[in-house]
Write a protein that holds these residues in place. Structure first.
Motif, PDB file in Angstrom:
ATOM      1  N   PHE A   8       0.863  -1.259  -0.063  1.00 26.87           N
ATOM      2  CA  PHE A   8      -0.050   0.049  -0.066  1.00 26.87           C
ATOM      3  C   PHE A   8       0.645   1.274  -0.034  1.00 26.87           C
ATOM      4  O   PHE A   8       0.623   2.099  -0.704  1.00 26.87           O
ATOM      5  CB  PHE A   8      -0.978  -0.102   1.240  1.00 26.87           C
ATOM      6  N   LEU A   9       1.900   1.336   0.832  1.00 25.82           N
ATOM      7  CA  LEU A   9       2.901   2.581   1.075  1.00 25.82           C
ATOM      8  C   LEU A   9       3.545   2.906  -0.241  1.00 25.82           C
ATOM      9  O   LEU A   9       3.657   3.847  -0.611  1.00 25.82           O
ATOM     10  CB  LEU A   9       3.652   2.387   2.235  1.00 25.82           C
ATOM     11  N   ILE A  10       4.077   1.551  -0.863  1.00 29.25           N
ATOM     12  CA  ILE A  10       4.793   1.754  -2.154  1.00 29.25           C
ATOM     13  C   ILE A  10       3.803   2.319  -3.358  1.00 29.25           C
ATOM     14  O   ILE A  10       4.031   3.329  -3.996  1.00 29.25           O
ATOM     15  CB  ILE A  10       5.287   0.411  -2.527  1.00 29.25           C
ATOM     16  N   ILE A  11       2.667   1.874  -3.573  1.00 32.04           N
ATOM     17  CA  ILE A  11       1.643   2.189  -4.452  1.00 32.04           C
ATOM     18  C   ILE A  11       1.166   3.875  -3.986  1.00 32.04           C
ATOM     19  O   ILE A  11       1.379   4.273  -5.003  1.00 32.04           O
ATOM     20  CB  ILE A  11       0.445   1.169  -4.450  1.00 32.04           C
ATOM     21  N   GLN A  12       1.077   3.965  -3.151  1.00 28.92           N
ATOM     22  CA  GLN A  12       0.545   5.204  -2.631  1.00 28.92           C
ATOM     23  C   GLN A  12       1.748   6.371  -2.964  1.00 28.92           C
ATOM     24  O   GLN A  12       1.300   7.257  -3.481  1.00 28.92           O
ATOM     25  CB  GLN A  12       0.134   5.493  -1.180  1.00 28.92           C
ATOM     26  N   SER A  13       2.930   5.990  -2.675  1.00 26.53           N
ATOM     27  CA  SER A  13       3.895   6.827  -2.905  1.00 26.53           C
ATOM     28  C   SER A  13       4.190   7.120  -4.514  1.00 26.53           C
ATOM     29  O   SER A  13       4.329   8.061  -4.866  1.00 26.53           O
ATOM     30  CB  SER A  13       5.329   6.193  -2.163  1.00 26.53           C
ATOM     31  N   VAL A  14       4.056   5.950  -5.151  1.00 18.73           N
ATOM     32  CA  VAL A  14       4.159   6.211  -6.822  1.00 18.73           C
ATOM     33  C   VAL A  14       2.944   7.081  -7.122  1.00 18.73           C
ATOM     34  O   VAL A  14       3.223   7.890  -7.839  1.00 18.73           O
ATOM     35  CB  VAL A  14       4.053   4.842  -7.381  1.00 18.73           C
ATOM     36  N   LEU A  15       1.703   6.803  -6.652  1.00 20.28           N
ATOM     37  CA  LEU A  15       0.736   7.523  -7.262  1.00 20.28           C
ATOM     38  C   LEU A  15       0.780   8.998  -6.945  1.00 20.28           C
ATOM     39  O   LEU A  15       0.508   9.773  -7.851  1.00 20.28           O
ATOM     40  CB  LEU A  15      -0.457   6.818  -6.714  1.00 20.28           C
ATOM     41  N   PHE A  16       0.990   9.282  -5.657  1.00 24.17           N
ATOM     42  CA  PHE A  16       1.259  10.725  -5.375  1.00 24.17           C
ATOM     43  C   PHE A  16       2.478  11.378  -6.274  1.00 24.17           C
ATOM     44  O   PHE A  16       2.357  12.500  -6.378  1.00 24.17           O
ATOM     45  CB  PHE A  16       1.381  10.885  -3.947  1.00 24.17           C
ATOM     46  N   GLY A  17       3.453  10.594  -6.368  1.00 27.42           N
ATOM     47  CA  GLY A  17       4.612  11.056  -6.992  1.00 27.42           C
ATOM     48  C   GLY A  17       4.151  11.426  -8.677  1.00 27.42           C
ATOM     49  O   GLY A  17       4.468  12.245  -9.186  1.00 27.42           O
ATOM     50  N   VAL A  18       3.323  10.561  -9.221  1.00 26.44           N
ATOM     51  CA  VAL A  18       3.007  10.744 -10.530  1.00 26.44           C
ATOM     52  C   VAL A  18       1.839  11.860 -10.531  1.00 26.44           C
ATOM     53  O   VAL A  18       2.234  12.538 -11.610  1.00 26.44           O
ATOM     54  CB  VAL A  18       2.327   9.269 -11.072  1.00 26.44           C
ATOM     55  N   GLU A  19       0.831  11.964  -9.596  1.00 21.50           N
ATOM     56  CA  GLU A  19       0.077  13.141  -9.608  1.00 21.50           C
ATOM     57  C   GLU A  19       0.763  14.567  -9.581  1.00 21.50           C
ATOM     58  O   GLU A  19       0.344  15.413 -10.258  1.00 21.50           O
ATOM     59  CB  GLU A  19      -0.910  13.061  -8.221  1.00 21.50           C
ATOM     60  N   MET A  20       1.882  14.386  -9.112  1.00 21.75           N
ATOM     61  CA  MET A  20       2.530  15.892  -8.958  1.00 21.75           C
ATOM     62  C   MET A  20       3.198  16.343 -10.082  1.00 21.75           C
ATOM     63  O   MET A  20       3.939  17.368 -10.219  1.00 21.75           O
ATOM     64  CB  MET A  20       3.583  15.910  -7.691  1.00 21.75           C
ATOM     65  N   LEU A  21       3.583  15.297 -11.314  1.00 21.56           N
ATOM     66  CA  LEU A  21       4.250  15.574 -12.381  1.00 21.56           C
ATOM     67  C   LEU A  21       3.674  16.683 -13.098  1.00 21.56           C
ATOM     68  O   LEU A  21       2.234  16.613 -13.300  1.00 21.56           O
ATOM     69  CB  LEU A  21       4.416  14.090 -13.249  1.00 21.56           C
ATOM     70  N   GLN A  22       4.193  17.705 -13.678  1.00 15.94           N
ATOM     71  CA  GLN A  22       3.504  18.761 -14.438  1.00 15.94           C
ATOM     72  C   GLN A  22       2.590  18.133 -15.734  1.00 15.94           C
ATOM     73  O   GLN A  22       1.544  18.730 -15.561  1.00 15.94           O
ATOM     74  CB  GLN A  22       4.500  19.810 -15.116  1.00 15.94           C
ATOM     75  N   PRO A  23       2.974  17.176 -16.511  1.00 18.75           N
ATOM     76  CA  PRO A  23       2.153  16.582 -17.614  1.00 18.75           C
ATOM     77  C   PRO A  23       0.792  16.001 -16.917  1.00 18.75           C
ATOM     78  O   PRO A  23      -0.248  16.246 -17.694  1.00 18.75           O
ATOM     79  CB  PRO A  23       3.090  15.692 -18.174  1.00 18.75           C
ATOM     80  N   VAL A  24       1.013  15.279 -15.870  1.00 20.07           N
ATOM     81  CA  VAL A  24      -0.244  14.957 -15.101  1.00 20.07           C
ATOM     82  C   VAL A  24      -1.298  16.019 -14.681  1.00 20.07           C
ATOM     83  O   VAL A  24      -2.218  16.050 -14.835  1.00 20.07           O
ATOM     84  CB  VAL A  24       0.184  13.577 -14.054  1.00 20.07           C
ATOM     85  N   GLN A  25      -0.577  16.932 -14.156  1.00 22.71           N
ATOM     86  CA  GLN A  25      -1.325  18.114 -13.539  1.00 22.71           C
ATOM     87  C   GLN A  25      -2.162  18.931 -14.801  1.00 22.71           C
ATOM     88  O   GLN A  25      -3.012  19.048 -14.759  1.00 22.71           O
ATOM     89  CB  GLN A  25      -0.486  19.232 -12.629  1.00 22.71           C
ATOM     90  N   SER A  26      -1.263  19.075 -15.774  1.00 26.28           N
ATOM     91  CA  SER A  26      -2.124  19.835 -17.156  1.00 26.28           C
ATOM     92  C   SER A  26      -2.952  18.890 -17.607  1.00 26.28           C
ATOM     93  O   SER A  26      -4.082  19.389 -18.153  1.00 26.28           O
ATOM     94  CB  SER A  26      -0.718  20.061 -17.977  1.00 26.28           C
ATOM     95  N   ALA A  27      -2.675  17.696 -17.856  1.00 26.59           N
ATOM     96  CA  ALA A  27      -3.701  17.022 -18.890  1.00 26.59           C
ATOM     97  C   ALA A  27      -4.859  16.094 -17.976  1.00 26.59           C
ATOM     98  O   ALA A  27      -5.672  16.028 -18.499  1.00 26.59           O
ATOM     99  CB  ALA A  27      -2.682  15.774 -19.383  1.00 26.59           C
ATOM    100  N   ILE A  28      -4.637  15.979 -16.521  1.00 33.71           N
ATOM    101  CA  ILE A  28      -5.722  15.157 -15.981  1.00 33.71           C
ATOM    102  C   ILE A  28      -6.312  16.200 -14.680  1.00 33.71           C
ATOM    103  O   ILE A  28      -7.578  16.456 -14.619  1.00 33.71           O
ATOM    104  CB  ILE A  28      -4.882  14.130 -15.481  1.00 33.71           C
ATOM    105  N   ILE A  29      -5.268  16.568 -13.841  1.00 35.74           N
ATOM    106  CA  ILE A  29      -5.749  17.183 -12.727  1.00 35.74           C
ATOM    107  C   ILE A  29      -6.495  18.442 -12.773  1.00 35.74           C
ATOM    108  O   ILE A  29      -7.597  18.794 -12.156  1.00 35.74           O
ATOM    109  CB  ILE A  29      -4.647  17.372 -11.639  1.00 35.74           C
ATOM    110  N   LEU A  30      -5.882  19.389 -13.549  1.00 31.15           N
ATOM    111  CA  LEU A  30      -6.366  20.728 -13.846  1.00 31.15           C
ATOM    112  C   LEU A  30      -7.740  20.404 -14.440  1.00 31.15           C
ATOM    113  O   LEU A  30      -8.917  21.245 -14.130  1.00 31.15           O
ATOM    114  CB  LEU A  30      -5.426  21.756 -14.309  1.00 31.15           C
ATOM    115  N   PRO A  31      -7.657  20.018 -15.801  1.00 31.51           N
ATOM    116  CA  PRO A  31      -9.252  19.694 -16.246  1.00 31.51           C
ATOM    117  C   PRO A  31     -10.199  19.052 -15.413  1.00 31.51           C
ATOM    118  O   PRO A  31     -11.175  19.542 -15.340  1.00 31.51           O
ATOM    119  CB  PRO A  31      -8.821  18.707 -17.502  1.00 31.51           C
ATOM    120  N   TRP A  32      -9.890  17.897 -14.614  1.00 32.30           N
ATOM    121  CA  TRP A  32     -10.862  17.328 -13.454  1.00 32.30           C
ATOM    122  C   TRP A  32     -11.378  18.270 -12.773  1.00 32.30           C
ATOM    123  O   TRP A  32     -12.569  18.722 -12.347  1.00 32.30           O
ATOM    124  CB  TRP A  32     -10.086  16.226 -12.943  1.00 32.30           C
TER     125      TRP A  32
END
Length: 171
Positions: A8-32
């Motif tokens: 769980f901790l490994i997966i959570q760390s990876v997911l939170f790390g990916v979420e913070m990437l600028q391309p993910v922020q621009s393509a997914i998080i901000l439109p959401w």
């Protein structure tokens, strides 16, 4: 249990790390987040004609009060925690997908209530808005993710451990 926690901790760390990437922020998080503002605005417009949305901002055309839905207030982090927990827990893929679907619905439904309630609370009292935003709703959204996970575990099909299964008949 320890294996689940480490996974769980490994997966959570990876997911939170990916979420913070600028391309993910621009393509997914901000439109959401903008979509969440639009849905909130549409729901409020059903009973309040003085609502406007622009990007991630929901505002009152009557008094100018506005809320901006920022990262951390869009339900994504609670969903990532639930996603990590469901992925890490040993269960069939179909049940994982069902848990994620219903978890998404529960977390985002609660988040819509959060946004709407904070929008109107902020027009009434800035002090109560700040308190509810920082303490009440943060805890409730995370509690929602935990409750969904516990309910999901509760409804998983029970597996009989091999030591407790019926012995095979020998001919």
């Amino acid at each position: 249990m320890l294996r689940f926690l480490i996974f769980f901790l490994i997966i959570q760390s990876v997911l939170f790390g990916v979420e913070m990437l600028q391309p993910v922020q621009s393509a997914i998080i901000l439109p959401w987040t903008s979509l969440l503002a639009d849905v909130s605005g549409a729901l409020m417009s059903a009973f309040d004609p003085n609502i406007a949305t622009t990007g991630k901002v929901v505002s009152s055309t009557l008094n100018g009060f506005a809320v901006s839905i920022e990262p951390g207030c869009n339900g994504v982090e609670a969903m990532l925690i639930l996603l990590a927990a469901i992925i890490a827990f040993p269960s069939p893929l179909l049940y994982k997908l069902k848990g994620l679907f219903w978890g998404f619905m529960a977390i985002q439904g609660m988040n819509l209530l959060r946004i709407i309630s904070l929008f109107y609370l902020g027009q009434w009292s800035q002090t109560l808005f700040d308190w509810a935003h920082l303490y009440i709703w943060q805890a409730l959204i995370m509690l929602d993710a935990l409750v969904v996970f516990l309910l999901w575990i509760h409804y998983l099909p029970r597996q009989i451990p091999p030591s407790q299964s019926l012995p095979e008949a020998h001919a």
